[in-house]
Scaffold this active site. Structure first.
Site, short mmCIF file in Angstrom:
data_model
loop_
_atom_site.label_atom_id
_atom_site.label_comp_id
_atom_site.label_asym_id
_atom_site.label_seq_id
_atom_site.Cartn_x
_atom_site.Cartn_y
_atom_site.Cartn_z
N ARG A 35 40.52 34.28 30.13
CA ARG A 35 39.76 35.24 29.32
C ARG A 35 39.32 34.64 27.98
NH1 ARG A 35 40.28 41.03 30.60
NH2 ARG A 35 40.16 40.98 32.84
N ARG A 39 36.40 40.01 24.41
CA ARG A 39 36.20 40.91 23.26
C ARG A 39 36.81 40.45 21.96
NH1 ARG A 39 38.25 45.72 26.89
NH2 ARG A 39 39.30 43.87 27.66
N ARG A 48 27.50 41.35 24.63
CA ARG A 48 27.81 42.45 25.56
C ARG A 48 27.02 43.70 25.15
NH1 ARG A 48 30.25 46.71 26.94
NH2 ARG A 48 31.85 47.00 28.51
N ASP A 85 33.61 38.52 37.17
CA ASP A 85 34.84 39.29 37.35
C ASP A 85 35.27 39.22 38.80
OD1 ASP A 85 36.54 41.29 35.63
OD2 ASP A 85 36.45 42.11 37.65
N TYR A 161 42.57 46.86 44.24
CA TYR A 161 41.55 47.67 43.55
C TYR A 161 40.69 48.43 44.56
CZ TYR A 161 42.83 45.32 39.22
OH TYR A 161 43.52 44.86 38.14
O1 CP3 Z 1 36.80 34.19 30.30
C1 CP3 Z 1 37.21 34.38 31.48
O2 CP3 Z 1 38.40 34.32 31.80
C2 CP3 Z 1 36.18 34.59 32.58
C3 CP3 Z 1 35.88 35.92 32.94
C4 CP3 Z 1 36.89 36.83 33.62
C5 CP3 Z 1 36.90 38.22 33.39
N1 CP3 Z 1 37.79 38.80 34.25
C6 CP3 Z 1 36.07 38.91 32.39
C7 CP3 Z 1 36.37 40.30 32.00
C8 CP3 Z 1 37.86 36.57 34.61
C9 CP3 Z 1 38.31 35.24 35.19
C10 CP3 Z 1 38.41 37.83 35.00
C11 CP3 Z 1 39.42 37.99 36.05
C12 CP3 Z 1 39.95 39.33 36.35
N2 CP3 Z 1 39.29 40.53 36.31
C13 CP3 Z 1 41.26 39.56 36.84
C14 CP3 Z 1 42.29 38.49 37.12
C15 CP3 Z 1 42.98 38.01 35.88
C16 CP3 Z 1 43.84 39.04 35.21
O3 CP3 Z 1 43.44 39.42 34.08
O4 CP3 Z 1 44.85 39.45 35.78
C17 CP3 Z 1 41.39 40.95 37.03
C18 CP3 Z 1 42.64 41.66 37.53
C19 CP3 Z 1 40.14 41.55 36.72
C20 CP3 Z 1 39.77 43.00 36.83
C21 CP3 Z 1 39.37 43.59 35.56
N3 CP3 Z 1 38.23 43.24 34.83
C22 CP3 Z 1 40.03 44.62 34.83
C23 CP3 Z 1 41.31 45.30 35.26
C24 CP3 Z 1 39.27 44.87 33.68
C25 CP3 Z 1 39.51 45.95 32.66
C26 CP3 Z 1 40.58 45.59 31.71
C27 CP3 Z 1 40.00 44.91 30.52
O5 CP3 Z 1 40.54 43.87 30.11
O6 CP3 Z 1 39.04 45.48 29.96
C28 CP3 Z 1 38.17 43.96 33.67
C29 CP3 Z 1 37.13 43.85 32.64
C30 CP3 Z 1 36.82 42.50 32.09
N4 CP3 Z 1 36.71 41.35 32.83
C31 CP3 Z 1 36.53 42.19 30.73
C32 CP3 Z 1 36.25 40.82 30.68
C33 CP3 Z 1 35.83 40.03 29.46
C34 CP3 Z 1 36.45 43.20 29.60
C35 CP3 Z 1 35.22 44.00 29.78
C36 CP3 Z 1 34.45 44.35 28.55
O7 CP3 Z 1 33.80 43.49 27.92
O8 CP3 Z 1 34.43 45.55 28.25
#
Ligand code: CP3
Length: 355
Positions: A35, A39, A48, A85, A161
């Site tokens: 990540r 944010r 974003r 994602d 999911y």
């Molecule tokens: O920078 C990076 O790592 C690359 C991008 C990336 C994202 N998600 C962006 C993201 C990667 C590799 C992921 C993987 C991901 N997504 C996982 C596996 C890793 C982990 O965290 O366990 C999972 C389970 C998800 C599913 C997911 N995506 C959830 C549950 C959420 C909501 C929770 C949250 O953190 O907001 C997301 C959203 C998400 N994916 C965001 C980002 C930057 C936040 C969204 C936003 O900008 O509002």
């Protein structure tokens, strides 16, 4: 060999991130953070905002490439990870995903084998194509020395999911289906193995140098279920991907697998294993005796706190992994509250190799 061909090979050689996968331990180790685009960075929040929604950002190759590059510009990480994602896969399959502000992902749940009929495994191309275009842009725009990591979710974690319709603390809906009707649940997992391999194959063809498979919810399963729903599908993916792209390293992230992690490594054939925050450093060091690169495992909350406690733990991780094929990373993703200057402090300290 053509001029362009040898230039391309020269560029790949410059990516020190790839050295541990070819047998070399690096000192200091290379570093990237899960990540790392997100944010906590003001420039991410601005882009974003421009995109309007999280999924619009993922499906806009120019903006997705831009946010991937932001942490590389700031910190010079050794690897960039494609901005997308794990839930792109169900969305592309025709199970639409939405992200409500502050609430996480929402999907209309598929809870039995009849629900699988709604999935369109032959129609993922349209959405996958946008992600592959991001990868291609990135390979053009990244510095030659920066490796590019492609990724997807592991079948088990993506299924949690798809079946639950949202994130949950115990993944109860997917676990219940797997116990009630293992053959039916296996059909969902088999679909996910195939469409995920296709997704990663396209990412490699577009320019990804390394792949990571995120199994964030591996830790909710007892060992026999972990063998069936985490290890077996990951092994199937690794076998298929190795047949297509033998030289591309694959990192597994079986978060929470604990004492089953060594079995995960030997049975799946992954080239790297990412360790979560709870993995003891002595266990991480032991994993390094297997034929595998070990990644991890700083606590993301320590990166929020910063200060001496952060410095001390960085040094402990570096000392424990000295001489091993190690990639410095967090044990899970960066949280939004992280002060960007703490990330700078971390990178500087790892690069100084103070241990
Ligand atoms: O920078 C990076 O790592 C690359 C991008 C990336 C994202 N998600 C962006 C993201 C990667 C590799 C992921 C993987 C991901 N997504 C996982 C596996 C890793 C982990 O965290 O366990 C999972 C389970 C998800 C599913 C997911 N995506 C959830 C549950 C959420 C909501 C929770 C949250 O953190 O907001 C997301 C959203 C998400 N994916 C965001 C980002 C930057 C936040 C969204 C936003 O900008 O509002």
């Amino acid at each position: 060999m053509t001029g362009t061909g040898s230039l391309a090979i020269e560029a790949v050689r410059k990516r020190r991130f790839l050295a541990p996968f070819n047998g070399d331990s690096l000192s200091p180790p290379s570093i990237w953070l899960m990540r790392q685009a997100g944010r906590y960075l003001p420039e991410y929040r601005a882009t974003r905002g421009e995109a309007g929604s999280f999924l619009n950002l993922c499906y806009n190759p120019a903006l997705a490439a831009e946010v991937t590059l932001q942490p590389i510009r700031r910190y010079g990480f050794d690897a960039a990870i494609l901005f997308a994602d794990i839930l792109i896969v169900p969305d592309a399959l025709g199970q639409p995903v939405s992200f409500e502000a502050g609430e996480g992902p929402r999907l209309a749940p598929i809870t039995d084998v009849a629900g699988l009929a709604t999935l369109k495994a032959d129609q993922t191309g349209e959405k996958y194509g946008l992600i592959w275009e991001t990868v291609a842009r990135l390979r053009q725009d990244l510095p030659d020395e920066t490796a590019l990591i492609g990724f997807c979710g592991a079948p088990w974690t993506v299924a949690t999911y798809m079946v639950g319709g949202r994130g949950s603390p115990d993944q109860a809906a997917a676990r219940a289906w797997a116990y009630r009707d293992p053959e039916g649940f296996q059909r969902l997992i088999d679909i996910l193995v195939d469409v995920s391999v296709d997704y990663l194959d396209g990412q490699v063809k577009a320019g990804a140098d390394v792949l990571q498979i995120f199994d964030s919810w591996a830790g909710s399963l007892p060992d026999n279920e972990l063998a069936r729903w985490v290890i077996d599908p990951t092994r199937a993916m690794v076998e298929k991907l190795k047949a297509l792209h033998p030289g591309v390293p694959i990192i597994g992230f079986p978060r929470g697998a604990g004492a089953s992690t060594a079995e995960f490594v030997t049975a799946t054939g992954v080239d790297g294993v990412s360790c979560d925050t709870a993995m003891p450093l002595c266990a991480m060091r032991e994993l390094g005796e297997l034929d595998v690169v070990v990644q991890g495992n700083l606590d993301p909350l320590l990166l929020v706190a910063g200060g001496d406690a952060l410095d001390q733990r960085i040094d402990e991780i570096l000392a424990a992994m000295k001489g091993r094929r190690h990639i410095f990373n967090l044990g899970h993703g960066i949280v939004p509250e992280t002060p960007p200057e703490n990330v700078a402090r971390l990178v500087e300290r790892v690069r100084k190799g103070s241990a």
